[in-house]
Design a protein around this motif. Structure first.
Motif, PDB file in Angstrom:
ATOM      1  N   ILE A   1       0.732  -1.284   0.003  1.00  0.00           N
ATOM      2  CA  ILE A   1       0.253   0.019   0.131  1.00  0.00           C
ATOM      3  C   ILE A   1       0.991   1.258   0.042  1.00  0.00           C
ATOM      4  CG2 ILE A   1      -1.529   1.344   1.362  1.00  0.00           C
ATOM      5  CD1 ILE A   1      -2.797  -1.421   2.303  1.00  0.00           C
ATOM      6  N   SER A   2       2.038   1.268   0.820  1.00  0.00           N
ATOM      7  CA  SER A   2       2.970   2.431   0.843  1.00  0.00           C
ATOM      8  C   SER A   2       3.572   2.696  -0.627  1.00  0.00           C
ATOM      9  CB  SER A   2       3.788   2.120   1.982  1.00  0.00           C
ATOM     10  OG  SER A   2       4.691   3.345   2.000  1.00  0.00           O
ATOM     11  N   VAL A   3       4.001   1.381  -1.028  1.00  0.00           N
ATOM     12  CA  VAL A   3       4.746   1.689  -2.343  1.00  0.00           C
ATOM     13  C   VAL A   3       3.619   2.280  -3.462  1.00  0.00           C
ATOM     14  CG1 VAL A   3       5.809   0.151  -4.187  1.00  0.00           C
ATOM     15  CG2 VAL A   3       6.297  -0.191  -1.806  1.00  0.00           C
ATOM     16  N   SER A   4       2.525   1.792  -3.415  1.00  0.00           N
ATOM     17  CA  SER A   4       1.450   2.171  -4.393  1.00  0.00           C
ATOM     18  C   SER A   4       1.257   3.661  -4.051  1.00  0.00           C
ATOM     19  CB  SER A   4       0.404   1.208  -4.115  1.00  0.00           C
ATOM     20  OG  SER A   4      -0.957   1.885  -5.110  1.00  0.00           O
ATOM     21  N   PHE A   5       1.166   4.081  -2.951  1.00  0.00           N
ATOM     22  CA  PHE A   5       1.055   5.604  -2.717  1.00  0.00           C
ATOM     23  C   PHE A   5       2.051   6.201  -3.528  1.00  0.00           C
ATOM     24  CE2 PHE A   5       2.141   9.235   0.499  1.00  0.00           C
ATOM     25  CZ  PHE A   5       1.175   9.866  -0.038  1.00  0.00           C
ATOM     26  N   SER A   6       3.316   5.727  -3.100  1.00  0.00           N
ATOM     27  CA  SER A   6       4.611   6.342  -3.565  1.00  0.00           C
ATOM     28  C   SER A   6       4.394   6.685  -4.912  1.00  0.00           C
ATOM     29  CB  SER A   6       5.881   5.531  -3.249  1.00  0.00           C
ATOM     30  OG  SER A   6       7.091   6.239  -3.622  1.00  0.00           O
ATOM     31  N   VAL A   7       4.229   5.501  -5.554  1.00  0.00           N
ATOM     32  CA  VAL A   7       4.167   5.665  -7.112  1.00  0.00           C
ATOM     33  C   VAL A   7       3.055   6.609  -7.688  1.00  0.00           C
ATOM     34  CG1 VAL A   7       3.541   4.444  -9.268  1.00  0.00           C
ATOM     35  CG2 VAL A   7       4.842   3.379  -7.696  1.00  0.00           C
ATOM     36  N   GLN A   8       1.955   6.637  -7.054  1.00  0.00           N
ATOM     37  CA  GLN A   8       0.908   7.725  -7.373  1.00  0.00           C
ATOM     38  C   GLN A   8       1.098   9.001  -7.158  1.00  0.00           C
ATOM     39  OE1 GLN A   8      -3.174   6.457  -5.773  1.00  0.00           O
ATOM     40  NE2 GLN A   8      -2.360   4.121  -5.788  1.00  0.00           N
TER      41      GLN A   8
ATOM     42  N   CYS B   1      -4.961  15.459  -7.164  1.00  0.00           N
ATOM     43  CA  CYS B   1      -4.408  14.159  -7.411  1.00  0.00           C
ATOM     44  C   CYS B   1      -3.475  13.628  -6.140  1.00  0.00           C
ATOM     45  CB  CYS B   1      -3.341  14.311  -8.701  1.00  0.00           C
ATOM     46  SG  CYS B   1      -2.554  12.635  -9.053  1.00  0.00           S
ATOM     47  N   LYS B   2      -2.835  14.513  -5.693  1.00  0.00           N
ATOM     48  CA  LYS B   2      -2.134  14.028  -4.214  1.00  0.00           C
ATOM     49  C   LYS B   2      -3.190  13.508  -3.302  1.00  0.00           C
ATOM     50  CE  LYS B   2       1.973  16.941  -4.712  1.00  0.00           C
ATOM     51  NZ  LYS B   2       2.587  18.037  -4.372  1.00  0.00           N
ATOM     52  N   ASN B   3      -4.231  14.402  -3.050  1.00  0.00           N
ATOM     53  CA  ASN B   3      -5.129  14.182  -1.892  1.00  0.00           C
ATOM     54  C   ASN B   3      -5.835  12.806  -2.264  1.00  0.00           C
ATOM     55  OD1 ASN B   3      -4.590  16.479  -0.808  1.00  0.00           O
ATOM     56  ND2 ASN B   3      -6.164  17.700  -1.741  1.00  0.00           N
ATOM     57  N   ARG B   4      -6.136  12.541  -3.470  1.00  0.00           N
ATOM     58  CA  ARG B   4      -6.918  11.208  -3.762  1.00  0.00           C
ATOM     59  C   ARG B   4      -5.797  10.244  -3.441  1.00  0.00           C
ATOM     60  NH1 ARG B   4      -9.434  12.833  -9.873  1.00  0.00           N
ATOM     61  NH2 ARG B   4     -11.559  13.788  -8.963  1.00  0.00           N
ATOM     62  N   ALA B   5      -4.716  10.206  -3.783  1.00  0.00           N
ATOM     63  CA  ALA B   5      -3.532   9.249  -3.589  1.00  0.00           C
ATOM     64  C   ALA B   5      -3.473   8.997  -1.877  1.00  0.00           C
ATOM     65  CB  ALA B   5      -2.191   9.384  -3.917  1.00  0.00           C
ATOM     66  N   GLN B   6      -3.584  10.148  -1.432  1.00  0.00           N
ATOM     67  CA  GLN B   6      -3.222  10.052   0.123  1.00  0.00           C
ATOM     68  C   GLN B   6      -4.577   9.556   0.846  1.00  0.00           C
ATOM     69  OE1 GLN B   6      -1.999  13.798   2.089  1.00  0.00           O
ATOM     70  NE2 GLN B   6      -2.963  13.437   3.932  1.00  0.00           N
ATOM     71  N   GLN B   7      -5.737   9.702   0.431  1.00  0.00           N
ATOM     72  CA  GLN B   7      -7.062   9.329   0.735  1.00  0.00           C
ATOM     73  C   GLN B   7      -7.193   7.639   0.880  1.00  0.00           C
ATOM     74  OE1 GLN B   7      -9.462  10.707   2.630  1.00  0.00           O
ATOM     75  NE2 GLN B   7     -10.365   8.667   2.820  1.00  0.00           N
ATOM     76  N   SER B   8      -6.550   7.295  -0.539  1.00  0.00           N
ATOM     77  CA  SER B   8      -6.572   5.881  -0.984  1.00  0.00           C
ATOM     78  C   SER B   8      -5.827   5.295  -0.017  1.00  0.00           C
ATOM     79  CB  SER B   8      -6.139   5.685  -2.356  1.00  0.00           C
ATOM     80  OG  SER B   8      -6.254   4.216  -2.463  1.00  0.00           O
ATOM     81  N   MET B   9      -4.479   5.583   0.308  1.00  0.00           N
ATOM     82  CA  MET B   9      -3.783   4.898   1.027  1.00  0.00           C
ATOM     83  C   MET B   9      -4.227   4.878   2.606  1.00  0.00           C
ATOM     84  SD  MET B   9       0.145   5.857   2.529  1.00  0.00           S
ATOM     85  CE  MET B   9      -0.624   6.900   3.799  1.00  0.00           C
ATOM     86  N   SER B  10      -4.836   6.061   2.940  1.00  0.00           N
ATOM     87  CA  SER B  10      -5.304   5.993   4.342  1.00  0.00           C
ATOM     88  C   SER B  10      -6.390   5.209   4.271  1.00  0.00           C
ATOM     89  CB  SER B  10      -5.598   7.611   4.869  1.00  0.00           C
ATOM     90  OG  SER B  10      -6.397   7.594   6.011  1.00  0.00           O
ATOM     91  N   THR B  11      -7.025   4.919   3.567  1.00  0.00           N
ATOM     92  CA  THR B  11      -8.497   4.096   3.692  1.00  0.00           C
ATOM     93  C   THR B  11      -8.037   2.606   3.852  1.00  0.00           C
ATOM     94  OG1 THR B  11      -9.928   5.734   2.642  1.00  0.00           O
ATOM     95  CG2 THR B  11     -10.439   3.450   2.427  1.00  0.00           C
ATOM     96  N   GLN B  12      -7.094   2.398   2.612  1.00  0.00           N
ATOM     97  CA  GLN B  12      -6.639   0.913   2.679  1.00  0.00           C
ATOM     98  C   GLN B  12      -5.800   0.453   3.795  1.00  0.00           C
ATOM     99  OE1 GLN B  12      -4.737  -0.301  -1.286  1.00  0.00           O
ATOM    100  NE2 GLN B  12      -5.580   1.663  -2.113  1.00  0.00           N
ATOM    101  N   THR B  13      -4.932   1.482   4.268  1.00  0.00           N
ATOM    102  CA  THR B  13      -4.173   1.275   5.502  1.00  0.00           C
ATOM    103  C   THR B  13      -5.098   0.921   6.886  1.00  0.00           C
ATOM    104  OG1 THR B  13      -2.179   2.219   4.432  1.00  0.00           O
ATOM    105  CG2 THR B  13      -2.039   1.682   6.680  1.00  0.00           C
ATOM    106  N   SER B  14      -5.939   1.689   6.742  1.00  0.00           N
ATOM    107  CA  SER B  14      -7.076   1.603   8.098  1.00  0.00           C
ATOM    108  C   SER B  14      -7.675   0.257   8.065  1.00  0.00           C
ATOM    109  CB  SER B  14      -7.958   3.016   7.869  1.00  0.00           C
ATOM    110  OG  SER B  14      -8.862   2.842   9.048  1.00  0.00           O
ATOM    111  N   LYS B  15      -8.248  -0.112   6.803  1.00  0.00           N
ATOM    112  CA  LYS B  15      -8.749  -1.257   6.645  1.00  0.00           C
ATOM    113  C   LYS B  15      -7.974  -2.512   6.851  1.00  0.00           C
ATOM    114  CE  LYS B  15     -11.202  -4.126   3.176  1.00  0.00           C
ATOM    115  NZ  LYS B  15     -10.214  -5.352   2.946  1.00  0.00           N
TER     116      LYS B  15
END
Length: 204
Positions: A67-74, A166-180
């Motif tokens: 998830i962290s790597v995916s966030f980095s790429v996005q 774009c950054k906010n969407r990537a951050q939100q996606s990471m936060s949601t996936q990591t929380s889950k």
């Protein structure tokens, strides 16, 4: 044991953040609520079985890293695309600048040529003619430069806004996936690893 696990997870996340300084601040903000969630879950208790804890940690840590790597790429794509768009827009503006300089040089050249007139009457007549001839050109040049400045300013602002979205969407996606994933990790501490569906159940 689980307090130690929390510490390891925190250090892992901090290590990932430090390794990619470009989005360190964004990732730290996204992790803040997740740290709180995990801390609360661990404080509420869970399995004391070190084997289960280790199995859970080994199972979910690669997921968290992915998830962290995916966030980095996005995140880097957001920055890269914005930089390229800004470079293209600036290059276009630079071409306009060259055109404006050439037009200005031409206009100024007409007046400069008048300076070579040795007779004052000829000099004044030359300036009068140059002024009447180039007035429209000067006004058009001023309008064009003003419009170019507005277009460049607006374009750069739009690129910046798009980058932030774009950054906010990537951050939100990471936060949601990591929380889950942390919730699933906490459930694993209590119930053990999730049951993996066999190929037969999937129709194979």
């Amino acid at each position: 044991m689980q307090t130690i696990i929390f510490a390891i997870l925190a250090l892992a996340l901090i290590g990932t953040t430090a390794a990619v300084p470009t989005f360190a601040v964004a990732k730290a903000q996204a992790d803040e609520d997740i740290f709180y969630l995990l801390d609360q879950n661990i404080a509420s208790g869970g399995s004391d079985n070190s084997k289960i804890t280790t199995e859970c940690f080994n199972y979910y840590m690669p997921i968290l890293n992915k998830i962290s790597v995916s966030f980095s790429v996005q995140y880097e794509q957001c920055v890269s695309q914005a930089s390229q768009a800004a470079a293209n827009l600036t290059a276009t503006a630079a071409q306009q600048r060259t055109s404006f300089v050439n037009e200005t040089t031409t206009i100024c050249g007409v007046f400069t040529s008048c300076n070579s007139k040795s007779i004052t009457l000829d000099f004044l007549s030359c300036y009068a003619t140059a002024t009447s001839t180039d007035t429209n050109g000067i006004y058009n040049l001023a309008d064009s430069a003003s419009n170019a400045a507005i277009s460049l300013r607006g374009g750069l602002q739009q690129i910046n806004d798009t980058e932030e979205i774009c950054k906010n969407r990537a951050q939100q996606s990471m936060s949601t996936q990591t929380s889950k994933t942390y919730k699933e990790l906490q459930a694993c501490f209590t119930n053990g690893l999730p049951v993996v569906t066999t190929g037969t159940a999937a129709g194979f």
